[in-house]
Design a protein around this motif. Structure first.
Motif, PDB file in Angstrom:
ATOM      1  N   ASP A  25       6.733   2.470  -6.505  1.00 42.67           N
ATOM      2  CA  ASP A  25       8.181   2.690  -6.431  1.00 42.67           C
ATOM      3  C   ASP A  25       8.815   2.900  -7.797  1.00 42.67           C
ATOM      4  O   ASP A  25      10.032   3.096  -7.900  1.00 42.67           O
ATOM      5  CB  ASP A  25       8.860   1.516  -5.729  1.00 42.67           C
ATOM      6  N   GLY A  26       8.001   2.819  -8.860  1.00 44.20           N
ATOM      7  CA  GLY A  26       8.503   3.091 -10.205  1.00 44.20           C
ATOM      8  C   GLY A  26       8.914   1.864 -10.995  1.00 44.20           C
ATOM      9  O   GLY A  26       9.569   1.997 -12.036  1.00 44.20           O
ATOM     10  N   ALA A  27       8.563   0.668 -10.531  1.00 45.56           N
ATOM     11  CA  ALA A  27       8.941  -0.557 -11.244  1.00 45.56           C
ATOM     12  C   ALA A  27       8.070  -0.746 -12.484  1.00 45.56           C
ATOM     13  O   ALA A  27       6.859  -0.498 -12.451  1.00 45.56           O
ATOM     14  CB  ALA A  27       8.796  -1.763 -10.317  1.00 45.56           C
ATOM     15  N   ASN A  28       8.689  -1.196 -13.577  1.00 48.97           N
ATOM     16  CA  ASN A  28       7.926  -1.492 -14.791  1.00 48.97           C
ATOM     17  C   ASN A  28       7.467  -2.946 -14.764  1.00 48.97           C
ATOM     18  O   ASN A  28       7.911  -3.730 -13.919  1.00 48.97           O
ATOM     19  CB  ASN A  28       8.771  -1.204 -16.043  1.00 48.97           C
ATOM     20  N   PRO A  29       6.549  -3.343 -15.668  1.00 50.34           N
ATOM     21  CA  PRO A  29       6.009  -4.716 -15.645  1.00 50.34           C
ATOM     22  C   PRO A  29       7.080  -5.801 -15.738  1.00 50.34           C
ATOM     23  O   PRO A  29       6.970  -6.833 -15.072  1.00 50.34           O
ATOM     24  CB  PRO A  29       5.080  -4.737 -16.864  1.00 50.34           C
ATOM     25  N   LYS A  49      -2.286  -8.596  -4.778  1.00 54.64           N
ATOM     26  CA  LYS A  49      -2.211  -7.442  -5.678  1.00 54.64           C
ATOM     27  C   LYS A  49      -1.459  -6.283  -5.041  1.00 54.64           C
ATOM     28  O   LYS A  49      -0.833  -5.478  -5.739  1.00 54.64           O
ATOM     29  CB  LYS A  49      -3.640  -7.009  -6.033  1.00 54.64           C
ATOM     30  N   SER A  50      -1.484  -6.210  -3.719  1.00 51.13           N
ATOM     31  CA  SER A  50      -0.845  -5.097  -3.020  1.00 51.13           C
ATOM     32  C   SER A  50       0.666  -5.070  -3.251  1.00 51.13           C
ATOM     33  O   SER A  50       1.282  -3.996  -3.273  1.00 51.13           O
ATOM     34  CB  SER A  50      -1.138  -5.175  -1.520  1.00 51.13           C
ATOM     35  N   ILE A  51       1.272  -6.254  -3.420  1.00 52.40           N
ATOM     36  CA  ILE A  51       2.726  -6.305  -3.663  1.00 52.40           C
ATOM     37  C   ILE A  51       3.055  -5.648  -4.998  1.00 52.40           C
ATOM     38  O   ILE A  51       3.996  -4.849  -5.097  1.00 52.40           O
ATOM     39  CB  ILE A  51       3.215  -7.765  -3.650  1.00 52.40           C
ATOM     40  N   GLU A  52       2.279  -5.961  -6.013  1.00 56.79           N
ATOM     41  CA  GLU A  52       2.517  -5.367  -7.326  1.00 56.79           C
ATOM     42  C   GLU A  52       2.242  -3.865  -7.298  1.00 56.79           C
ATOM     43  O   GLU A  52       2.983  -3.079  -7.913  1.00 56.79           O
ATOM     44  CB  GLU A  52       1.627  -6.055  -8.365  1.00 56.79           C
TER      45      GLU A  52
END
Length: 297
Positions: free
Chosen positions: A178-182, A169-172
């Motif tokens: 960092d602002g990444a969307n799903p 879960k830490s990677i997600e």
């Protein structure tokens, strides 16, 4: 320091190797016998004289199959079916497994969708309702009648879903910070990390769509629309029909040298060869993909 194995341990390992080799030979011999039958004459096959080597070697069965224009048309239909079905199956499986891999707090209604999937896996409408649905959608005698019904496989969804759950879960969370969307997280993190399970799903899809012949029998009323497996199942030797059709002397000679048993053996060989080229490429991912995707900690 690693200790040398004891005599009992060496004997045990040797016995296991011998058993595995014997089982491999037992599994391989029937397949090899089918290959030998396909290259043997009809008289040798009828007399049960074919063992581990072809008797009265002939290529007549393969000539009958490979010189048939409909064979190549059906081959093209099967290739198209496998490629398109693979793309659709991978896409729908990943897009469905990703949200289901979230907890019910992150994805409201997750349990409802999961229960619907499990219900669909355990219960189906049956052959007649499926046929009526395909007919009402005007998909009869089209390749989409073979592709769309199997575009989502619940087993594959569960396999990929459990694999996604196992990704830390830490990677997600780092990607979200960092602002990444799903969608970016799925495309750049989950999919690259999921090569073993996706290769497993791809192998299942390829094998199923290539080997399936029953769908062609149900949804196709014209032989010209048959996929390869359905078409080779319908092949048989009929000398009288060849004579009435004005077949040449060479075609009649090949037909008389082949029995339906030869032809059936050649069908099996021709059908298996493409899979023999694909399976080694994906085999290394198969076990790891199934193990990692089937077990949740």
């Amino acid at each position: 320091m690693i200790e040398n194995k004891s005599i009992e341990s060496r004997i045990r390992i040797s016995v296991i190797h011998i058993i595995v080799i014997l089982l491999g030979i037992l599994c391989f011999f029937p397949l090899w016998n089918v290959v030998c039958i396909s290259f043997s004459s009809s008289l040798a096959v009828s007399g049960n004289r074919v063992g581990v080597w072809p008797v009265e070697f002939t290529l007549s069965a393969y000539k009958i199959i490979l010189e048939d224009a409909q064979f190549w048309r059906s081959f093209g239909i099967s290739v198209f079916r496998v490629v398109v079905a693979l793309a659709i199956n991978i896409t729908t499986t990943v897009l469905l497994a990703y949200p289901l891999s979230k907890s019910k707090y992150e994805f409201k209604g997750r349990d409802i969708y999961m229960n619907l999937l499990l219900f669909a896996m355990l219960f189906s409408g049956g052959m007649i309702p499926n046929y009526m649905l395909i007919k009402n959608l005007h998909l009869l005698n089209t390749v989409w009648a073979l592709i769309l019904p199997g575009s989502v496989t619940t087993f594959n969804v569960i396999l990929v879903m459990n694999f996604f759950i196992g990704i830390p879960k830490s990677i997600e969370e780092a990607a979200v910070i960092d602002g990444a969307n799903p969608f970016f997280i799925l495309l750049k993190i989950f999919i690259p990390c999921s090569k073993p399970v996706l290769a497993t799903v791809a192998l299942f899809s390829i094998v199923w769509n290539w080997n399936d012949f029953f769908g062609g029998l149900i949804y196709m009323t014209k032989i010209r629309n048959y996929p390869l497996m359905t078409y080779v199942q319908s092949l048989n030797i009929n000398i009288a029909e060849l004579v009435r059709g004005g077949a040449g002397a060479e075609a009649l000679k090949d037909a008389m040298a082949v029995s339906n048993k030869n032809l059936n053996a050649a069908k099996i060989v021709v059908a298996v060869v493409p899979l023999l080229f694909i399976y080694p490429l994906l085999q290394k991912y198969l076990i790891s993909g199934m193990v990692l995707g089937a077990v949740k900690e």
